[in-house]
Enzyme design. Structure first.
Site, PDB file in Angstrom:
ATOM      1  N   SER A  91      -3.326  80.175   8.797  1.00 49.68           N
ATOM      2  CA  SER A  91      -2.973  81.734   9.090  1.00 49.68           C
ATOM      3  C   SER A  91      -4.211  82.671   9.273  1.00 49.68           C
ATOM      4  CB  SER A  91      -2.086  82.171   7.937  1.00 49.68           C
ATOM      5  OG  SER A  91      -1.785  83.558   7.992  1.00 49.68           O
ATOM      6  N   ASP A 125      12.401  68.227   6.008  1.00 42.40           N
ATOM      7  CA  ASP A 125      12.876  69.613   5.425  1.00 42.40           C
ATOM      8  C   ASP A 125      13.397  69.506   4.189  1.00 42.40           C
ATOM      9  OD1 ASP A 125      12.536  72.556   7.470  1.00 42.40           O
ATOM     10  OD2 ASP A 125      13.481  72.459   5.376  1.00 42.40           O
ATOM     11  N   LYS A 131       6.034  80.796   2.215  1.00 40.99           N
ATOM     12  CA  LYS A 131       5.089  81.803   3.023  1.00 40.99           C
ATOM     13  C   LYS A 131       5.436  83.358   2.508  1.00 40.99           C
ATOM     14  CE  LYS A 131       7.568  83.275   6.188  1.00 40.99           C
ATOM     15  NZ  LYS A 131       7.696  83.992   7.574  1.00 40.99           N
ATOM     16  N   TYR A 161      -0.517  83.137  -1.334  1.00 45.14           N
ATOM     17  CA  TYR A 161      -0.237  82.315  -0.183  1.00 45.14           C
ATOM     18  C   TYR A 161      -1.271  82.142   0.812  1.00 45.14           C
ATOM     19  CZ  TYR A 161       1.073  82.105   4.841  1.00 45.14           C
ATOM     20  OH  TYR A 161       1.371  81.816   6.211  1.00 45.14           O
ATOM     21  N   LYS A 183      -3.733  78.486   2.104  1.00 44.42           N
ATOM     22  CA  LYS A 183      -3.974  78.191   3.574  1.00 44.42           C
ATOM     23  C   LYS A 183      -5.603  77.774   3.659  1.00 44.42           C
ATOM     24  CE  LYS A 183       0.075  78.518   5.318  1.00 44.42           C
ATOM     25  NZ  LYS A 183       0.692  77.285   5.586  1.00 44.42           N
TER      26      LYS A 183
HETATM   27  C1  WQD Z   1       3.232  93.622   9.826  1.00 41.41           C
HETATM   28  C2  WQD Z   1       2.934  94.770   9.629  1.00 41.41           C
HETATM   29  C3  WQD Z   1       3.142  95.940   7.578  1.00 41.41           C
HETATM   30  C4  WQD Z   1       7.355  95.478   6.967  1.00 41.41           C
HETATM   31  C5  WQD Z   1       2.028  88.236   6.912  1.00 41.41           C
HETATM   32  C6  WQD Z   1       1.067  87.058   6.467  1.00 41.41           C
HETATM   33  C7  WQD Z   1       0.954  86.213   7.523  1.00 41.41           C
HETATM   34  C8  WQD Z   1       2.210  85.719   8.122  1.00 41.41           C
HETATM   35  C9  WQD Z   1       3.036  86.879   8.619  1.00 41.41           C
HETATM   36  C10 WQD Z   1       3.591  84.237   6.979  1.00 41.41           C
HETATM   37  C11 WQD Z   1       2.078  95.349   8.525  1.00 41.41           C
HETATM   38  C12 WQD Z   1       3.963  96.492   8.571  1.00 41.41           C
HETATM   39  C13 WQD Z   1       5.983  95.249   7.412  1.00 41.41           C
HETATM   40  C14 WQD Z   1       8.016  96.624   6.680  1.00 41.41           C
HETATM   41  C15 WQD Z   1       6.139  97.640   7.813  1.00 41.41           C
HETATM   42  N1  WQD Z   1       2.731  84.926   7.024  1.00 41.41           N
HETATM   43  N2  WQD Z   1       5.349  96.558   7.825  1.00 41.41           N
HETATM   44  N3  WQD Z   1       7.316  97.816   7.011  1.00 41.41           N
HETATM   45  O1  WQD Z   1       1.425  91.296   6.668  1.00 41.41           O
HETATM   46  O2  WQD Z   1       0.463  91.018   8.808  1.00 41.41           O
HETATM   47  O3  WQD Z   1       1.410  89.020   7.781  1.00 41.41           O
HETATM   48  O4  WQD Z   1       3.315  87.759   7.451  1.00 41.41           O
HETATM   49  O5  WQD Z   1       4.330  83.659   8.040  1.00 41.41           O
HETATM   50  O6  WQD Z   1      -0.018  85.006   7.166  1.00 41.41           O
HETATM   51  O7  WQD Z   1      -0.095  87.721   5.880  1.00 41.41           O
HETATM   52  O8  WQD Z   1       3.190  90.547   8.518  1.00 41.41           O
HETATM   53  O9  WQD Z   1       5.327  91.229   9.325  1.00 41.41           O
HETATM   54  O10 WQD Z   1       4.585  91.654   6.798  1.00 41.41           O
HETATM   55  O11 WQD Z   1       3.792  93.051   8.572  1.00 41.41           O
HETATM   56  O12 WQD Z   1       5.485  98.767   7.952  1.00 41.41           O
HETATM   57  O13 WQD Z   1       9.136  96.580   6.152  1.00 41.41           O
HETATM   58  O14 WQD Z   1       4.134  95.713   9.547  1.00 41.41           O
HETATM   59  O15 WQD Z   1       2.302  96.949   6.700  1.00 41.41           O
HETATM   60  O16 WQD Z   1       1.042  96.375   8.819  1.00 41.41           O
HETATM   61  P1  WQD Z   1       1.606  90.533   7.903  1.00 41.41           P
HETATM   62  P2  WQD Z   1       4.279  91.780   8.139  1.00 41.41           P
END
Ligand code: WQD
Length: 335
Positions: free
Chosen positions: A125, A32, A85, A150, A154
């Site tokens: 992902s 790491d 990520k 990102y 992948k």
């Molecule tokens: C989840 C939902 C947001 C934050 C991404 C990557 C995926 C993985 C996980 C890395 C969505 C909503 C979020 C906030 C919100 N990447 N949200 N308010 O975008 O599905 O996936 O992260 O590990 O590959 O694509 O995850 O947790 O960012 O969002 O409303 O403050 O929550 O709009 O609908 P996401 P997320």
């Protein structure tokens, strides 16, 4: 005892996978660069399992350092988590994402080729599907043009591995994660977002802990049950166990193709408002939130059809969304 190299093994998913590997009797070597974690995680893993994994702090973007590592390291398999990520950051900073996420992958695969190493597990992902046309999403769903650098790293990563498997008889599995959440039951390891959390669950728990004023819900005008976006939230321990199942498939040579990929999710879709309600129940804490506009690049809905992993890996999720949220809250309270 089979020895497994885990790159990014001090990260959120990496550390939970190291614990499960050690529980299964594997010897673990972690690499790491500590760019998105701390050495404390190594101590925590050791406290949980009683066995301290070997650790090398290496930046896998430096080809010579990767070559030096493999000069003295013989492994029976590699699980490759190391990558940047953050979706939004990747769009601001594409070149650093390609250099890190693709460069380190190529250097490791070159060492596997040159030293006849086998059994490679890749952290992919569900982002590769973009907004899938059909839900739940199966592995036959087409890979769509990535909405972020990102996601593109992948997709490209999977293509590089597929071609390498073909050209050099490597055996590899890509695990397409849905949304990992939660923390180990020991409450000694969990998600450690640095700075303002991008992902939903850490933002929820930090809001409940009073670190953030309120959660912004990104849009309630999606064509979903309550207008907020739907995702498949999988407990990080269930996700970690999927890596063990995939690794055993390769080591036991029961894989059916050189390169295989599997959706790893709970199979259940939950909207943001449903998650908020479930969190309030699981934590007993009311959550402060407000509805704002949609976030650029977000898709409406994604949740997994997990039949292939259930059948081929003999794996399925065991923990519920409530358990994931309760463990995330316990972890937050420990910070
Ligand atoms: C989840 C939902 C947001 C934050 C991404 C990557 C995926 C993985 C996980 C890395 C969505 C909503 C979020 C906030 C919100 N990447 N949200 N308010 O975008 O599905 O996936 O992260 O590990 O590959 O694509 O995850 O947790 O960012 O969002 O409303 O403050 O929550 O709009 O609908 P996401 P997320």
């Amino acid at each position: 005892m089979k020895r497994i190299l885990v790159t990014g093994g001090l990260g959120f998913i990496g550390s939970h996978t190291v614990v499960e590997l050690q529980n299964e009797g594997f010897e673990v070597v972690i690499v790491d660069d500590l760019s998105n974690t701390t050495l404390k995680v190594l101590e925590s893993i050791t406290e949980i399992t009683g066995t301290r994994p070997t650790f090398h702090q290496i930046d896998l973007r430096i080809k010579n350092d990767v070559k030096t590592l493999f000069k003295t390291l013989k492994v029976d398999g590699i699980i490759h988590f190391s990558a940047f990520k953050a979706v939004g950051e990747s769009i601001q900073n594409p070149l650093d994402y390609y250099e890190n996420n693709i460069g380190s992958l190529v250097y490791i695969l070159q060492e596997m080729r040159d030293r006849n190493l086998d059994n490679f597990i890749f952290s992919s992902s569900c982002t590769v599907y973009g907004q899938a046309d059909e839900l739940p999403i199966t592995e036959n769903a087409p890979v769509k043009k990535a909405e972020s650098t990102y996601g593109n790293t992948k997709q490209i990563g999977e293509e590089i591995i597929q071609e390498t498997c073909k050209a050099h008889q490597l055996n590899a599995i890509a695990l397409r994660y849905f949304n990992p959440i939660g923390a180990h039951e020991s409450v000694k390891i969990g998600e450690l977002p640095i700075g303002v959390p991008q992902n939903l669950i850490p933002f929820v728990t930090q809001t409940a802990a009073g670190i953030r004023k309120e959660l912004s819900v990104f849009g309630d005008d999606y064509p979903t049950i309550d207008g907020t976006a739907v995702r498949d939230y999988i407990h990080v321990v269930d996700l970690a166990k999927a890596h063990i199942a995939a690794l055993k498939r390769l080591i036991n040579k029961t894989n059916k193709q050189n390169f295989e990929f599997f959706n790893v999710g709970s199979g259940k879709g939950s909207s943001v408002l449903e998650v908020i309600k479930a969190f309030e129940k699981a934590s007993g804490q009311p959550l402060n939130y407000k509805i704002v506009g949609r976030r650029e690049g977000d898709i409406t809905s994604a949740y997994a059809n997990t039949t292939k992993a259930n059948k081929e890996l003999n794996w399925k999720t065991e923990k519920s969304l409530d358990e994931g949220l309760a463990s995330a809250w316990k972890w937050q309270q420990r910070q």
